[in-house]
Each structure stands twice: as structure tokens, then as C-alpha cells.
Design an enzyme around this catalytic site. Sequence first.
Site, PDB file in Angstrom:
ATOM      1  N   SER A 113       0.849  -1.191   0.000  1.00  0.00           N
ATOM      2  CA  SER A 113       0.000   0.000   0.000  1.00  0.00           C
ATOM      3  C   SER A 113       0.886   1.243   0.000  1.00  0.00           C
ATOM      4  O   SER A 113       2.015   1.213   0.475  1.00  0.00           O
ATOM      5  CB  SER A 113      -0.873   0.014   1.258  1.00  0.00           C
ATOM      6  OG  SER A 113      -1.459   1.293   1.414  1.00  0.00           O
ATOM      7  N   SER A 114       0.338   2.339  -0.483  1.00  0.00           N
ATOM      8  CA  SER A 114       1.122   3.591  -0.519  1.00  0.00           C
ATOM      9  C   SER A 114       1.324   4.153   0.885  1.00  0.00           C
ATOM     10  O   SER A 114       2.144   5.036   1.091  1.00  0.00           O
ATOM     11  CB  SER A 114       0.387   4.629  -1.370  1.00  0.00           C
ATOM     12  OG  SER A 114      -0.902   4.864  -0.817  1.00  0.00           O
ATOM     13  N   CYS A 115       0.590   3.613   1.873  1.00  0.00           N
ATOM     14  CA  CYS A 115       0.737   4.163   3.231  1.00  0.00           C
ATOM     15  C   CYS A 115       2.011   3.670   3.903  1.00  0.00           C
ATOM     16  O   CYS A 115       2.309   4.046   5.035  1.00  0.00           O
ATOM     17  CB  CYS A 115      -0.477   3.852   4.095  1.00  0.00           C
ATOM     18  SG  CYS A 115      -0.498   2.161   4.637  1.00  0.00           S
ATOM     19  N   TYR A 142      -1.110  -0.850  10.123  1.00  0.00           N
ATOM     20  CA  TYR A 142      -1.299  -1.432   8.785  1.00  0.00           C
ATOM     21  C   TYR A 142      -0.030  -1.290   7.954  1.00  0.00           C
ATOM     22  O   TYR A 142       0.419  -2.237   7.301  1.00  0.00           O
ATOM     23  CB  TYR A 142      -2.464  -0.724   8.089  1.00  0.00           C
ATOM     24  CG  TYR A 142      -2.775  -1.187   6.687  1.00  0.00           C
ATOM     25  CD1 TYR A 142      -2.519  -0.363   5.597  1.00  0.00           C
ATOM     26  CD2 TYR A 142      -3.354  -2.420   6.457  1.00  0.00           C
ATOM     27  CE1 TYR A 142      -2.824  -0.765   4.300  1.00  0.00           C
ATOM     28  CE2 TYR A 142      -3.671  -2.831   5.161  1.00  0.00           C
ATOM     29  CZ  TYR A 142      -3.408  -2.000   4.094  1.00  0.00           C
ATOM     30  OH  TYR A 142      -3.711  -2.398   2.817  1.00  0.00           O
ATOM     31  N   LYS A 146       2.353  -4.195   6.239  1.00  0.00           N
ATOM     32  CA  LYS A 146       2.604  -4.236   4.796  1.00  0.00           C
ATOM     33  C   LYS A 146       4.114  -4.174   4.520  1.00  0.00           C
ATOM     34  O   LYS A 146       4.621  -4.847   3.617  1.00  0.00           O
ATOM     35  CB  LYS A 146       1.868  -3.087   4.097  1.00  0.00           C
ATOM     36  CG  LYS A 146       0.366  -3.335   3.953  1.00  0.00           C
ATOM     37  CD  LYS A 146       0.105  -4.601   3.133  1.00  0.00           C
ATOM     38  CE  LYS A 146      -1.354  -4.907   2.955  1.00  0.00           C
ATOM     39  NZ  LYS A 146      -1.577  -6.157   2.201  1.00  0.00           N
ATOM     40  N   HIS A 185     -13.055   3.811   2.707  1.00  0.00           N
ATOM     41  CA  HIS A 185     -12.115   4.795   2.161  1.00  0.00           C
ATOM     42  C   HIS A 185     -12.913   5.986   1.633  1.00  0.00           C
ATOM     43  O   HIS A 185     -14.128   5.915   1.463  1.00  0.00           O
ATOM     44  CB  HIS A 185     -11.307   4.179   1.019  1.00  0.00           C
ATOM     45  CG  HIS A 185     -10.272   3.196   1.469  1.00  0.00           C
ATOM     46  ND1 HIS A 185     -10.449   1.839   1.373  1.00  0.00           N
ATOM     47  CD2 HIS A 185      -9.058   3.374   2.045  1.00  0.00           C
ATOM     48  CE1 HIS A 185      -9.379   1.222   1.870  1.00  0.00           C
ATOM     49  NE2 HIS A 185      -8.518   2.136   2.270  1.00  0.00           N
TER      50      HIS A 185
HETATM   51  O1  GFB Z   1      -9.406   7.212   2.016  1.00  0.00           O
HETATM   52  P1  GFB Z   1      -8.978   7.607   3.367  1.00  0.00           P
HETATM   53  O2  GFB Z   1      -9.771   7.120   4.514  1.00  0.00           O
HETATM   54  O3  GFB Z   1      -7.502   7.074   3.541  1.00  0.00           O
HETATM   55  O4  GFB Z   1      -8.906   9.212   3.558  1.00  0.00           O
HETATM   56  P2  GFB Z   1      -6.043   7.676   3.478  1.00  0.00           P
HETATM   57  C1  GFB Z   1      -8.355  10.004   2.542  1.00  0.00           C
HETATM   58  C2  GFB Z   1      -8.592  11.464   2.893  1.00  0.00           C
HETATM   59  O5  GFB Z   1      -9.996  11.697   2.655  1.00  0.00           O
HETATM   60  C3  GFB Z   1      -8.317  11.885   4.342  1.00  0.00           C
HETATM   61  C4  GFB Z   1     -10.535  12.491   3.713  1.00  0.00           C
HETATM   62  O6  GFB Z   1      -7.689  13.148   4.308  1.00  0.00           O
HETATM   63  C5  GFB Z   1      -9.728  12.041   4.922  1.00  0.00           C
HETATM   64  O7  GFB Z   1      -9.805  13.051   5.917  1.00  0.00           O
HETATM   65  N1  GFB Z   1     -11.968  12.234   3.832  1.00  0.00           N
HETATM   66  C6  GFB Z   1     -12.933  13.165   3.661  1.00  0.00           C
HETATM   67  C7  GFB Z   1     -12.552  11.065   4.145  1.00  0.00           C
HETATM   68  N2  GFB Z   1     -14.146  12.644   3.875  1.00  0.00           N
HETATM   69  C8  GFB Z   1     -13.938  11.324   4.184  1.00  0.00           C
HETATM   70  C9  GFB Z   1     -14.816  10.270   4.519  1.00  0.00           C
HETATM   71  O8  GFB Z   1     -16.048  10.421   4.596  1.00  0.00           O
HETATM   72  N3  GFB Z   1     -14.256   9.055   4.740  1.00  0.00           N
HETATM   73  C10 GFB Z   1     -12.896   8.854   4.666  1.00  0.00           C
HETATM   74  N4  GFB Z   1     -12.413   7.612   4.882  1.00  0.00           N
HETATM   75  N5  GFB Z   1     -12.013   9.853   4.384  1.00  0.00           N
HETATM   76  C11 GFB Z   1      -5.588   5.151   3.823  1.00  0.00           C
HETATM   77  C12 GFB Z   1      -4.928   4.276   4.847  1.00  0.00           C
HETATM   78  O9  GFB Z   1      -5.257   6.486   4.165  1.00  0.00           O
HETATM   79  O10 GFB Z   1      -5.085   4.922   2.508  1.00  0.00           O
HETATM   80  C13 GFB Z   1      -5.081   2.840   4.468  1.00  0.00           C
HETATM   81  O11 GFB Z   1      -5.526   4.528   6.124  1.00  0.00           O
HETATM   82  C14 GFB Z   1      -4.658   2.604   3.036  1.00  0.00           C
HETATM   83  O12 GFB Z   1      -4.291   2.063   5.314  1.00  0.00           O
HETATM   84  C15 GFB Z   1      -5.330   3.568   2.098  1.00  0.00           C
HETATM   85  O13 GFB Z   1      -3.275   2.738   2.931  1.00  0.00           O
HETATM   86  C16 GFB Z   1      -4.800   3.395   0.684  1.00  0.00           C
HETATM   87  O14 GFB Z   1      -5.644   7.839   2.074  1.00  0.00           O
HETATM   88  O15 GFB Z   1      -5.896   8.865   4.381  1.00  0.00           O
END
Ligand code: GFB
Length: 319
Positions: A113-115, A142, A146, A185
Site C-alpha cells: 500500500s502507498s501508506c 497497517y 505491509k 475509504h
Molecule cells: O481514504 P482515506 O480514509 O484514507 O482518507 P487515506 C483520505 C482522505 O480523505 C483523508 C478524507 O484526508 C480524509 O480526511 N476524507 C474526507 C474522508 N471525507 C472522508 C470520509 O467520509 N471518509 C474517509 N475515509 N475519508 C488510507 C490508509 O489512508 O489509505 C489505508 O488509512 C490505506 O491504510 C489507504 O493505505 C490506501 O488515504 O488517508
Amino acid sequence: MASLPFELRGKSVYVAGHRGMVGSAIVRRLAQENVNLVTVDRREVDLCNQAAVLDWFATSRPQAVFLAAAKVGGIVANDELRAEFIYDNIAIGANVIHAAHLNGVEKMMFLGSSCIYPKLAPQPLREESVLSGPLEPTNEPYAIAKIAGIKMAEAYRSQYGCDFISVMPTNLYGPGDNYHPEYSHVVAALIRRFHEAKIMGTTSVTVWGTGAPRREFLYVDDMADACVHLMKTYSSAEPINIGTGADITIAEFAHLVAEVVGYQGEIRFDTSRPDGTPQKLLDISRLAAQGWSAATSLESGIAFAYRAYQSERGANPTG
Ligand code: GFB
């Protein structure tokens, strides 16, 4: 780096995690290849159970493996379910990689994953920057799991000569995504939230964070195509990023999703929710050198994902 082509045709190919968003996309993509697809349900073999995994591999003996099984989720899921994320993902990676070695799997692809990259690593993120600095706290468990998988694949290549490779996808979305209101996500979360607002006639929708973070989004069927391409062409201890090479702010992205869904109300930002890492744009030079680039634009991908959500929702209206 020169890599011998790996012939998939006629091989037994195991897709671990075949019911997940990425695994099901790989299954769809493999339908275009002449392979003997091998899958097994979680109810039959729990990939966290080492004995069960070793027994299953000894009888099924796949020749190639896409390790797409994982416990995944958005920023809040990662931050709240920290023990589950580190335990499940370390166990799945260790069990499948070890069983693949013991059973002479000819080629195995581990999906990272990119994280895994440091929170403040220089952008775009190069594969060499892994372990060069502190991780984003919200998904450190996580990310550690990974990174362990990537290092295992590298170590089994080094000690046993296994042709095991690791790929680092950027944020993925598309058919089969998880629409859980808290644990999904961002792409799935916003598609669902804007759709429900449109249907209910709600005039204001809340998006998490400041809207300032930047994210790169790859449509999952492009990801699957890249995985099959790299399984055939890439053989190295070095992990390889899979992305589009372009990113967008969450605020711009939210407006794009609202437009595709047809929501015309207000968009507000809830800064009590986490932003996570400021940016996660992948350097895709290695991927380009392997002769692959993404085909689906973000606009088209969101439209395809929204259509998939509506048809999946039709199957499960309370989901
Ligand atoms: O997709 P997301 O949860 O994962 O959040 P990450 C991406 C961005 O979207 C963050 C914003 O800056 C969130 O604050 N966001 C805005 C939201 N509204 C929402 C919402 O309703 N739900 C969610 N989920 N986000 C993940 C890692 O990080 O990336 C995983 O936690 C994995 O482990 C994945 O690596 C690819 O991109 O921040």
C-alpha cells in the site's frame, strides 16, 4: 531492470482475497488470460491460521499467487482497529508467503500500500524512501504489516531464490468497494454520502478534514491490469509503485464526486475528523519503465464506480 517474462497461460493461479475489491478485479482481468483460476473462501481457509494455509497449499499447489487478501479500511478504521489491522495483515502475509515457498510457487505477488511511505517523505514518493522516516500515525499498524510483507518477499528471494515481487498501489476505488459509513475509504464514503443526500433531498453534506490533503486515485480495474502485466514482466527484490502520477485535493475531489452523482447542495468540512497524511503521490517511473500506464481517467472512474455502487446497492439496499 531486465526481467524474464513469466508465462501465466495454462498455469494454476491462486487469487487470495478473491471476493475483495482488488481480488475480484484481478479475477475479472484473469478471465482474459488462459489460466486455471484457484480461489478458496475465508470460511473454508482462514488465512490468519497458519496450519490451515499450509494444509491448503499442500493440496492445491498453485503455480502463481496474487496475494490481494488483507484487512483494509479508511483512515478511521485504521486508527480505531489498530490491533486487528496489524495482526490480521502480518498473519496473512507471513502465512501465504511461507506456504508459497514451501510449495514451490513459481511466482507470487504481494500487494502492499502507498501508506508504507513516511508521512513527510519527498513527493512524489519513490520506492527507495520506505523506512526513511516516521509513518503516518493513523495507519502505522497497517503500514508496518505491509512493510513486513514486502521485506518477507525480499528475504525469501534472497535466501531461497523465490520469484516473489511486491507492488505498492495508491488509493484504489471501484466495483466491490466497502461503503461502511465510518470505516470505508474516501471514494466509497463520498459516493454513498452524496448519493443518499441527492435521494433524500439533503441540502448539506459533510466531508471529513480540511479538504487540503492531496490523494492519488487509481480505478481498481486498472490496478488489476497492472498486476497481471507486472506478474508477467517484473521480477525483482525492489517493490514497484502502481499509480496514475496525478493527485487532487480532497476538496476538489469532493466537488467532482458531487458533480458525477448529481448532488447540488452545500459541501461542508468537519475539521474534527483527521486529515491523515498531507500527500501520497507515487513516483511511477519504475512502472513506466515496465511499459504500463493507467487507462481510466478520474472522471470516468468515478462514473463507473457510482454505477457499480447503484447496482450493488440495488442488490443490498440496506447496505
Ligand atoms: O481514504 P482515506 O480514509 O484514507 O482518507 P487515506 C483520505 C482522505 O480523505 C483523508 C478524507 O484526508 C480524509 O480526511 N476524507 C474526507 C474522508 N471525507 C472522508 C470520509 O467520509 N471518509 C474517509 N475515509 N475519508 C488510507 C490508509 O489512508 O489509505 C489505508 O488509512 C490505506 O491504510 C489507504 O493505505 C490506501 O488515504 O488517508
